[in-house]
Scaffold this motif. Structure first.
Motif, PDB file in Angstrom:
ATOM      1  N   LEU A 120      15.057  44.289  55.673  1.00 22.67           N
ATOM      2  CA  LEU A 120      15.407  42.862  55.761  1.00 22.67           C
ATOM      3  C   LEU A 120      14.143  42.002  55.737  1.00 22.67           C
ATOM      4  O   LEU A 120      14.099  40.968  55.084  1.00 22.67           O
ATOM      5  CB  LEU A 120      16.186  42.589  57.050  1.00 22.67           C
ATOM      6  N   ALA A 121      13.128  42.490  56.464  1.00 19.88           N
ATOM      7  CA  ALA A 121      11.874  41.731  56.546  1.00 19.88           C
ATOM      8  C   ALA A 121      11.197  41.627  55.184  1.00 19.88           C
ATOM      9  O   ALA A 121      10.440  40.692  54.941  1.00 19.88           O
ATOM     10  CB  ALA A 121      10.935  42.386  57.555  1.00 19.88           C
ATOM     11  N   SER A 122      11.454  42.588  54.311  1.00 19.92           N
ATOM     12  CA  SER A 122      10.748  42.589  53.024  1.00 19.92           C
ATOM     13  C   SER A 122      11.382  41.631  52.021  1.00 19.92           C
ATOM     14  O   SER A 122      10.772  41.299  51.011  1.00 19.92           O
ATOM     15  CB  SER A 122      10.725  43.998  52.442  1.00 19.92           C
ATOM     16  N   ILE A 123      12.620  41.191  52.310  1.00 17.40           N
ATOM     17  CA  ILE A 123      13.334  40.401  51.293  1.00 17.40           C
ATOM     18  C   ILE A 123      12.617  39.068  50.997  1.00 17.40           C
ATOM     19  O   ILE A 123      12.343  38.753  49.835  1.00 17.40           O
ATOM     20  CB  ILE A 123      14.799  40.154  51.725  1.00 17.40           C
ATOM     21  N   TRP A 124      12.292  38.356  52.072  1.00 21.58           N
ATOM     22  CA  TRP A 124      11.656  37.046  51.855  1.00 21.58           C
ATOM     23  C   TRP A 124      10.316  37.190  51.110  1.00 21.58           C
ATOM     24  O   TRP A 124      10.102  36.526  50.074  1.00 21.58           O
ATOM     25  CB  TRP A 124      11.520  36.312  53.199  1.00 21.58           C
ATOM     26  N   PRO A 125       9.391  38.048  51.594  1.00 23.34           N
ATOM     27  CA  PRO A 125       8.139  38.203  50.849  1.00 23.34           C
ATOM     28  C   PRO A 125       8.366  38.655  49.400  1.00 23.34           C
ATOM     29  O   PRO A 125       7.676  38.198  48.490  1.00 23.34           O
ATOM     30  CB  PRO A 125       7.389  39.270  51.647  1.00 23.34           C
TER      31      PRO A 125
END
Lengths: 227, 404
Positions: free
Chosen positions: B383-388
């Motif tokens: 989930l954390a990787s989606i924005w970057p």
């Protein structure tokens, strides 16, 4: 035979909200086997033109034809495929991926086209051999000189057998001797393999070696001559 | 090669990666430990309740659950016994008489629930025998009584003392018996201890005028998972004059508590995930901002957005995998150590006792605990990787290459 052709190409940038006309009504073509240099002072539009014919940017007006297909309105995904299969790029700052070794940087371009690991390793080694950089295979960019890095960048550009290689100021960060060696290599590729090169440069030795010289000024083609 | 590139990318800035890895490792270790603790808490509460009295299934006369009077004895004890005796789905069973009454000593009286049991059978169904802290379990004498230490204190009696038990008989008279205290038990549940005293089944039958009748059959199933099916089968066979109750129906409050605890663990996972996610997003965003020119280059070479997206996800997954290994080792190690030695929660023993939990809690590490923590960490990292990743693929090659 024309590979790339532009028709009435305009490019306007916004610079802090102020429109800047980078290219104006440019009609230009690249033929198979060309060794063309786009020259001119800073801000003349060399790099902008190179980016447009390299499918890295889209024009404000006018058309760009690649093998007679209009690419000026194509989607980013289609342009990506075009760049991968038909074009090779060499940049002023070499722009190798710092965490990959020289051979891995060369393989990287082939990986994107789906070539098997075994084949791409062999092809990368062949190209390195050809360019005299075989011994650099396992070195990372920070372990190589500028000239060496740029030769690896050339290898990366030619390894997928592109139709055209676009080189943006390739010798700008190199001393004249190293630049000359690099130009020798590219000239040889052009002669022996009939690879088409388009340079943007204001380096006199690049301008001197170009078979065709296109002079740009204020976003317009000022002159064009065969050398 | 994409995997190799992603792996090397996370080590470009070792210090930053190690810091973020450290925070995820701590998160993973906390999840493992907390989960193992909650599992232990729930399992021990459940097992203590099942083991102290409830059993897996109880067979009563219809209505006995809400009205535990002596008159509500089973309509046909032999019928029930014939049904459960050779049933392969039932590991053990015990006949019981349960009724409310009064215990009188020379000094005091105490209301009590008399549980008449056959000790040979009951010892396989409940664990009272293991909770004897003074004296002994039944030896077969008719007037033995085993009560809790707490009740003994109320009555001010000790081992060997005589007390009188009184309860309403089946005919509505008062039945009484003289008992001798032979054993004192102490379970982890103070509430349970206050309420139950054990006497021999035959004595209870005699005192209450029940003849050969009993109030209840308490069953232990061969397989806990089979309890719902077994309950239905027995209910179907016995008909509507009987109530066949599973532990879930007998202890709805406990089952609700277990459900709520499991749900609250999900909430805790989310909180820990949220605490970690911003750190991971920050680390990945920093890493992307440092590579903007490089993204421009790989885009101009022809790398498609989908691959760039996947590459960033791989980077996050690698962070997750390393953290999972580290967190499992640290969290698992601490948990295993406490699983062997136990966590002494004596300071909270009274509160724990009201939940039926002992003062020493033994966290229960299992593959399921590790998998749940792994799932939380991997989901958080992804989930954390989606924005970057979205940030990276929105770059335009020309602008990215000009980025300084």
């Amino acid at each position: 035979m024309e590979i790339i052709k532009t028709e009435n190409l305009d490019k306007v940038y916004e610079d802090n909200g102020i429109p800047v006309q980078a290219l104006k009504n440019v009609n230009f073509s690249v033929r198979k086997g060309d060794f063309t240099v786009l020259a001119g002072p800073s801000g003349s539009g060399k790099t902008t033109l190179l980016n447009l014919i390299g499918a890295l940017d889209s024009p404000t007006a006018g058309k760009i034809f690649f093998e007679e297909n209009d690419i000026s309105k194509k989607k980013p995904r289609e342009l990506s495929s075009l760049r991968l299969s038909k074009l090779g790029f060499i940049f002023q700052a070499y722009n190798l991926i710092p965490v990959l070794t020289a051979i891995e940087n060369i393989e990287f371009a082939m990986m994107l086209t789906g070539i098997s690991e075994k084949e791409r390793r062999q092809r990368a080694l062949d190209v390195m051999e050809e360019l005299g950089i075989r011994e650099l295979a396992d070195k990372r960019p920070n372990e190589m000189s500028g000239g060496q890095q740029q030769r690896v960048a050339v290898a990366r550009a030619i390894v997928n057998n592109p139709m055209v290689i676009l080189a943006d100021e390739p010798t700008a960060n190199l001393d004249s001797k190293t630049g000359a060696v690099l130009l020798d290599i590219m000239e040889r590729m052009n002669k022996e393999k009939n690879i088409t090169f388009v340079f943007s440069s204001h380096d006199p030795q690049v301008i001197e070696r170009g078979k065709r010289l296109v002079m740009l000024h204020d976003g317009m083609i000022e002159s064009e001559k065969e050398q | 090669m994409l995997l190799r590139l992603a792996w090397r990318n996370i080590w470009r800035n070792q210090r930053r990666s190690l810091i973020i890895l450290g925070s995820i490792v701590v998160g993973m270790a906390i999840i493992v430990f907390l989960d193992a603790l909650v599992v232990a808490f729930l399992n021990q509460t459940f097992e203590n309740q099942i083991g102290s009295h409830t059993a897996h299934i109880q067979i009563n006369r219809e209505g006995f659950k809400d009205n535990k009077t002596v008159q509500n004895y089973l309509p046909a004890t032999e019928t029930v016994e014939a049904l459960v005796r050779n049933n392969p789905e039932i590991a053990h069973y015990s006949r019981r008489i349960i009724t409310f009454g009064l215990l009188n000593s020379a000094y005091n009286s105490s209301g009590i629930s008399f549980v008449g049991v056959n000790p040979e059978d009951e010892q396989y169904v409940t664990t009272i025998k293991q909770y004897i802290v003074e004296g002994r379990y039944f030896r077969g004498d008719a007037n033995e009584i085993v009560m809790s230490r707490r009740t003994a204190e109320t009555l001010q009696v000790g081992l060997g003392d005589r007390i009188v038990g009184m309860a309403s008989t089946v005919d509505g008279d008062i039945g009484s018996e003289m008992f001798r205290v032979v054993g004192l038990y102490q379970t982890v549940s103070s509430g349970f201890d206050r309420m139950h005293a054990y006497i021999p089944l035959a004595t209870a039958q005699h005192m209450l005028g029940l003849g050969q009748n009993v109030s209840q059959f308490a069953l232990i199933a061969s397989d806990l998972d089979n309890v719902p099916h077994l309950r239905s089968t027995l209910q179907e066979s016995l008909g509507d004059k009987y109530e066949v109750l599973s532990y879930a129906e007998i202890m709805p409050l406990l089952m609700t508590m277990i459900d709520m605890s499991q749900q609250s663990m999900v909430f805790i996972y989310v909180i820990i995930g949220i605490a970690m996610i911003f750190g991971i997003i920050n680390a990945l965003l920093m890493s992307i901002f440092e590579r903007i020119r490089e993204f421009g280059v790989i885009m101009s070479i022809g790398m498609k957005n989908s691959r760039i997206f996947i590459m960033i996800m791989f980077e996050a997954v690698f962070l997750g995998i390393i953290s999972i290994v580290g967190g499992a080792v640290i969290g698992g190690g601490i948990t295993l150590q406490l699983q062997n030695s136990g966590m002494n929660l004596a300071a909270f023993s009274e509160g724990l006792a009201s939940w039926g939990i002992g003062a020493v809690l033994y966290p229960e590490l299992s593959i399921a605990v590790i998998f749940r923590a792994m799932f939380v960490i991997l989901c958080t990292c992804l989930l954390a990787s989606i924005w970057p990743a979205v940030k990276a693929i929105r770059l335009k090659p020309v602008e990215a290459m000009r980025y300084v």
